[in-house]
Design a protein around this motif. Structure first.
Motif, PDB file in Angstrom:
ATOM      1  N   ILE B  19       0.859  -1.288  -0.098  1.00  0.00           N
ATOM      2  CA  ILE B  19       0.425   0.125  -0.332  1.00  0.00           C
ATOM      3  C   ILE B  19       0.748   0.990   0.400  1.00  0.00           C
ATOM      4  O   ILE B  19       0.390   2.233  -1.214  1.00  0.00           O
ATOM      5  N   ALA B  20       2.015   1.145   1.027  1.00  0.00           N
ATOM      6  CA  ALA B  20       3.014   2.488   1.133  1.00  0.00           C
ATOM      7  C   ALA B  20       3.944   3.032  -0.252  1.00  0.00           C
ATOM      8  O   ALA B  20       3.580   4.150  -1.024  1.00  0.00           O
ATOM      9  N   GLU B  21       4.381   1.819  -1.002  1.00  0.00           N
ATOM     10  CA  GLU B  21       4.377   1.336  -2.450  1.00  0.00           C
ATOM     11  C   GLU B  21       3.941   2.362  -3.155  1.00  0.00           C
ATOM     12  O   GLU B  21       3.569   3.239  -4.358  1.00  0.00           O
ATOM     13  N   GLU B  22       2.049   1.573  -3.167  1.00  0.00           N
ATOM     14  CA  GLU B  22       1.484   2.004  -3.963  1.00  0.00           C
ATOM     15  C   GLU B  22       1.317   3.621  -3.569  1.00  0.00           C
ATOM     16  O   GLU B  22       1.013   4.698  -4.876  1.00  0.00           O
ATOM     17  N   ALA B  23       1.123   4.046  -2.098  1.00  0.00           N
ATOM     18  CA  ALA B  23       0.482   5.884  -2.645  1.00  0.00           C
ATOM     19  C   ALA B  23       1.852   6.382  -3.102  1.00  0.00           C
ATOM     20  O   ALA B  23       2.120   7.465  -3.152  1.00  0.00           O
ATOM     21  N   ILE B  24       3.319   6.119  -2.480  1.00  0.00           N
ATOM     22  CA  ILE B  24       4.997   6.493  -3.243  1.00  0.00           C
ATOM     23  C   ILE B  24       3.936   6.985  -5.315  1.00  0.00           C
ATOM     24  O   ILE B  24       4.395   7.824  -5.018  1.00  0.00           O
ATOM     25  N   VAL B  25       3.658   6.324  -5.239  1.00  0.00           N
ATOM     26  CA  VAL B  25       3.598   5.666  -6.734  1.00  0.00           C
ATOM     27  C   VAL B  25       2.359   7.110  -7.531  1.00  0.00           C
ATOM     28  O   VAL B  25       2.607   8.119  -8.026  1.00  0.00           O
ATOM     29  N   ASP B  26       1.218   6.967  -6.319  1.00  0.00           N
ATOM     30  CA  ASP B  26       0.579   7.883  -6.554  1.00  0.00           C
ATOM     31  C   ASP B  26       0.945   9.401  -6.723  1.00  0.00           C
ATOM     32  O   ASP B  26       0.383  10.516  -6.792  1.00  0.00           O
ATOM     33  N   ALA B  27       1.488   9.376  -5.215  1.00  0.00           N
ATOM     34  CA  ALA B  27       1.948  10.933  -5.246  1.00  0.00           C
ATOM     35  C   ALA B  27       3.187  11.883  -5.817  1.00  0.00           C
ATOM     36  O   ALA B  27       3.756  12.875  -5.833  1.00  0.00           O
ATOM     37  N   GLY B  28       4.045  10.324  -6.608  1.00  0.00           N
ATOM     38  CA  GLY B  28       4.645  11.145  -8.180  1.00  0.00           C
ATOM     39  C   GLY B  28       5.950  11.738  -8.073  1.00  0.00           C
ATOM     40  O   GLY B  28       6.036  12.707  -8.085  1.00  0.00           O
ATOM     41  N   VAL B  29       6.723  11.393  -7.028  1.00  0.00           N
ATOM     42  CA  VAL B  29       7.621  11.717  -6.416  1.00  0.00           C
ATOM     43  C   VAL B  29       9.023  10.726  -6.551  1.00  0.00           C
ATOM     44  O   VAL B  29       8.149   9.957  -6.530  1.00  0.00           O
ATOM     45  N   ASN B  30       9.972  11.142  -7.024  1.00  0.00           N
ATOM     46  CA  ASN B  30      11.026  10.846  -7.281  1.00  0.00           C
ATOM     47  C   ASN B  30      11.551   9.947  -6.170  1.00  0.00           C
ATOM     48  O   ASN B  30      12.293  11.074  -5.032  1.00  0.00           O
ATOM     49  N   VAL B  31      12.002   8.903  -5.646  1.00  0.00           N
ATOM     50  CA  VAL B  31      11.919   7.744  -4.504  1.00  0.00           C
ATOM     51  C   VAL B  31      12.258   6.997  -4.672  1.00  0.00           C
ATOM     52  O   VAL B  31      12.862   5.915  -5.393  1.00  0.00           O
ATOM     53  N   ASN B  32      13.936   6.863  -3.848  1.00  0.00           N
ATOM     54  CA  ASN B  32      14.361   5.032  -3.844  1.00  0.00           C
ATOM     55  C   ASN B  32      13.789   4.604  -2.161  1.00  0.00           C
ATOM     56  O   ASN B  32      13.957   5.424  -1.180  1.00  0.00           O
ATOM     57  N   LEU B  33      12.945   3.727  -2.102  1.00  0.00           N
ATOM     58  CA  LEU B  33      12.440   2.930  -1.164  1.00  0.00           C
ATOM     59  C   LEU B  33      13.684   1.761  -0.889  1.00  0.00           C
ATOM     60  O   LEU B  33      13.742   0.955  -1.668  1.00  0.00           O
ATOM     61  N   HIS B  34      13.841   1.967   0.158  1.00  0.00           N
ATOM     62  CA  HIS B  34      14.254   0.764   1.054  1.00  0.00           C
ATOM     63  C   HIS B  34      13.043   0.237   2.035  1.00  0.00           C
ATOM     64  O   HIS B  34      12.800   0.989   2.780  1.00  0.00           O
ATOM     65  N   VAL B  35      13.466  -1.240   2.619  1.00  0.00           N
ATOM     66  CA  VAL B  35      12.597  -1.331   3.743  1.00  0.00           C
ATOM     67  C   VAL B  35      12.806  -2.487   3.760  1.00  0.00           C
ATOM     68  O   VAL B  35      13.369  -3.400   3.645  1.00  0.00           O
TER      69      VAL B  35
END
Lengths: 488, 135
Positions: B19-35
């Motif tokens: 859900i968080a990943e999708e929310a980040i996609v929705d936000a349209g911000v360039n993110v390097n996500l580490h989990v």
């Protein structure tokens, strides 16, 4: 309470003539119950038996007598004394021995004194002897003393000595006088003795009754103390399980909440990204999932909120209920506007309480009224009066105690649908909804929370209602005195 | 083109990660996500212990409260005093309604908190704000 006769066998020895005790014990049930426990019976060496009054027969008395022998120390001692008294027939012979001895003594004194004192005077000496004997030893001994005295007087004292030749009038007169004195005195003595004996008996009886009543009292005191102890334990147990339940509700709801939120997250994603892109049925299913998720969320929030009220330890402060109502109305602004509700509020008092919870209380009542309104415009009236506990309230709460202090009695009256009066207690129970869920959305927790809040504030809650006749919810809160207010 | 912002998501539930990943996609911000999946791993990551020796200090940490091994509070307690972690914004993610939990986290040094599931404009605004710091 039944009055009855208690036969107190272990004490019978104390009263050789009265083996039955007639003690009226008001608390037969308690005594019997405690006897069943045996503990107390063995502690006090009691063996009590209940018999309805008037059914104790002589045969029973005798039987009890026979059974009783040697039962306890006291009984044994008395028994021993009886045996001693009867030993070798001492008891019946003693008075006669004394009568003879006294007469002989009088004679010896008389013979010794003859040279110095006029012999006629000695009849008085013998009379003294007769009086003494008749005072102490009854009729038989005193008659013997009279005969012996007259004979001795004649034979030894009056001249001519050692002959009974003088049988003149003075001697006869002496005899008659002594006889009359002996009869009168011994009669009197017998009566006095009898009285004394009766008195003694009554004293013993009373002592005995007192002893039994005392035992009964001890038993009752013990049983009351036990009952009190049990009550205390039960209350503590209840408090513990209540806390445990609130804790459980909190944890369970918490753990349910997490996966539910994920679920809602995904259905939200589905809705936002795929609504209208799949077929109509898919849209409908998504909507259902969403609705169910929202509903479950509300229920869990309700349960948590209920648990929070019960588990709350926020200290009480002075809360003006007018402010609470205002705040509640502000929170419900939209719903109130939409329903066109007309809410009138009387001047309300200041109470000691939890400000947030009191807002929630009014908010739940108002939300309830809005939810169960009818076609006609909704009118709600909140009013307050001082009360010392109305009969109506006492009847509802099943209490007949004098309520210890005055209460504020707050009423919230609406012209909504109302409900069947048989549901008046159900509505405050969690998940009990008296209306079908199809018509009214709701979790069935709102009024349960109201109840928890009111009870936490030391008040009571109840409702008057009629189907299609509106409802009036009532609650009470202790009145805060001015000194308590300033202490806060 | 703005630089990618480094986000560390500390979350044990795979569903919530998604859900968080999708929310980040929705936000349209360039993110390097580490989990990372638990509190212990989060501490190792933030203190650059193996296997995270070369991990970059994140621009923002999204920290779940309720996790196995170490929960969010423990992690906060452990890392807030690290030199490289003093200024990093930490956002608490919580499903809890309890004010106590949030208050406790606040005292331990969180900068913000988001109610789970992480979605809608909240996270987007936050990530945008962080990104704007690096313009």
């Amino acid at each position: 309470m039944t009055n009855g006769v208690y036969i107190h066998r272990s004490l019978e020895g104390v009263l050789p003539d009265a083996n039955l005790l007639h003690v009226k014990v008001r608390t037969k049930e308690i005594l019997e119950k405690e006897l069943q426990r045996r503990e107390i019976a063995s502690k006090y060496d009691l063996d009590l038996e209940f018999q309805p009054e008037g059914t104790v027969t002589t045969a029973q008395t005798d039987r009890l007598n026979a059974r009783e022998e040697g039962r306890c120390k006291q009984s044994l001692m008395n028994h021993g004394a009886d045996i001693l008294r009867n030993f070798a027939g001492i008891k019946p012979i003693l008075p006669y021995v004394v009568a003879v001895s006294i007469t002989i003594l009088c004679t010896l004194v008389g013979m010794a004194m003859t040279p110095f004192v006029d012999e006629e005077n000695f009849c008085m000496l013998y009379l003294l002897g007769v009086v003494l004997v008749s005072c102490r030893y009854g009729l038989g001994a005193s008659l013997l003393a009279v005969l012996l005295s007259v004979a001795s007087y004649d034979f030894f004292v009056v001249s001519p000595h050692f002959t009974l030749a003088r049988s003149e009038t003075p001697c006869l007169l002496t005899f008659i006088t002594m006889l009359v004195v002996a009869l009168t005195m011994s009669g009197l003595t017998a009566r006095v003795k009898q009285h004394a004996k009766q008195l003694d008996m009554r004293v013993k009886e009373r002592t005995y009754e007192l002893a039994v009543a005392n035992e009964a009292l001890k038993v009752e005191v013990a049983s009351r103390a036990q009952a009190e102890e049990r009550l205390k334990e039960a209350v503590e147990e209840l408090a513990r399980s209540n806390t445990a339940l609130a804790q459980f509700a909190k944890i369970a709801s918490h753990d349910l909440q997490e996966p539910l939120r994920s679920l809602r997250g995904f259905t939200d994603l589905l809705t936002r990204r795929y609504a209208g892109k799949l077929d109509e049925k898919a849209d409908e299913f998504i909507e259902h999932i969403n609705d169910c998720g929202k509903r479950m969320e509300r229920i869990i929030e309700g349960v948590l909120s209920h648990a929070r009220v019960q588990g709350s330890d926020r200290p009480f402060v002075n809360v003006n209920l007018n402010d609470s109502v205002k705040e509640a109305m502000k929170n419900l602004e939209v719903a109130i506007k939409e329903s066109g509700a007309n809410i009138s509020v009387d001047e309300l008092p200041t109470v000691k309480g939890d400000a947030l919870q009191l807002v929630q209380l009014f908010q739940n009542f108002l939300a309830n009224a809005i939810k169960f309104r009818r076609e006609e415009p909704l009118r709600v009236k909140i009013s307050c009066a001082e009360s010392v506990g109305s009969d109506e309230m006492a009847a509802y709460l099943d209490v007949d105690d004098d309520l210890p202090r005055a209460f504020w009695h707050v009423s919230i009256r609406d012209n909504g649908t109302g409900f069947e009066s048989r549901h008046t207690k159900d509505v405050f129970t969690m998940f009990k909804r008296v209306h079908s869920g199809q018509v009214y959305a709701g979790t069935g927790i709102g009024l349960a929370i109201c109840k928890a809040i009111v009870e936490r504030h030391g008040g009571n809650i109840w409702v008057d209602t009629m189907r299609n006749g509106g409802s009036t919810f009532h609650f009470t809160m202790p009145i805060v005195t001015d000194s308590e207010k300033s202490a806060a | 083109m703005s630089r990618f912002i480094e986000v560390l998501l500390v979350e044990d539930s795979p569903a919530d990660v998604r859900i968080a990943e999708e929310a980040i996609v929705d936000a349209g911000v360039n993110v390097n996500l580490h989990v990372v999946n638990d509190g212990e791993a989060a501490v190792r990551y933030l203190t650059q212990q193996a296997p995270y020796d070369n991990a970059a200090t994140p621009d923002i940490v999204l920290l779940d409260l309720n996790m196995p091994k170490m929960n969010g509070h423990d992690v906060l307690d452990e890392i807030r005093n690290q030199n490289n972690m003093k200024e990093v914004p930490i956002v608490l993610l919580t499903a809890s309604e309890s004010c106590d939990d949030v208050e406790k986290a606040h005292n331990l040094g969180i900068n913000y908190y988001l109610r789970k599931p992480v979605q809608g404009p909240g996270l987007g605004q936050l990530l945008n704000a962080v990104q704007s710091l690096w313009h």
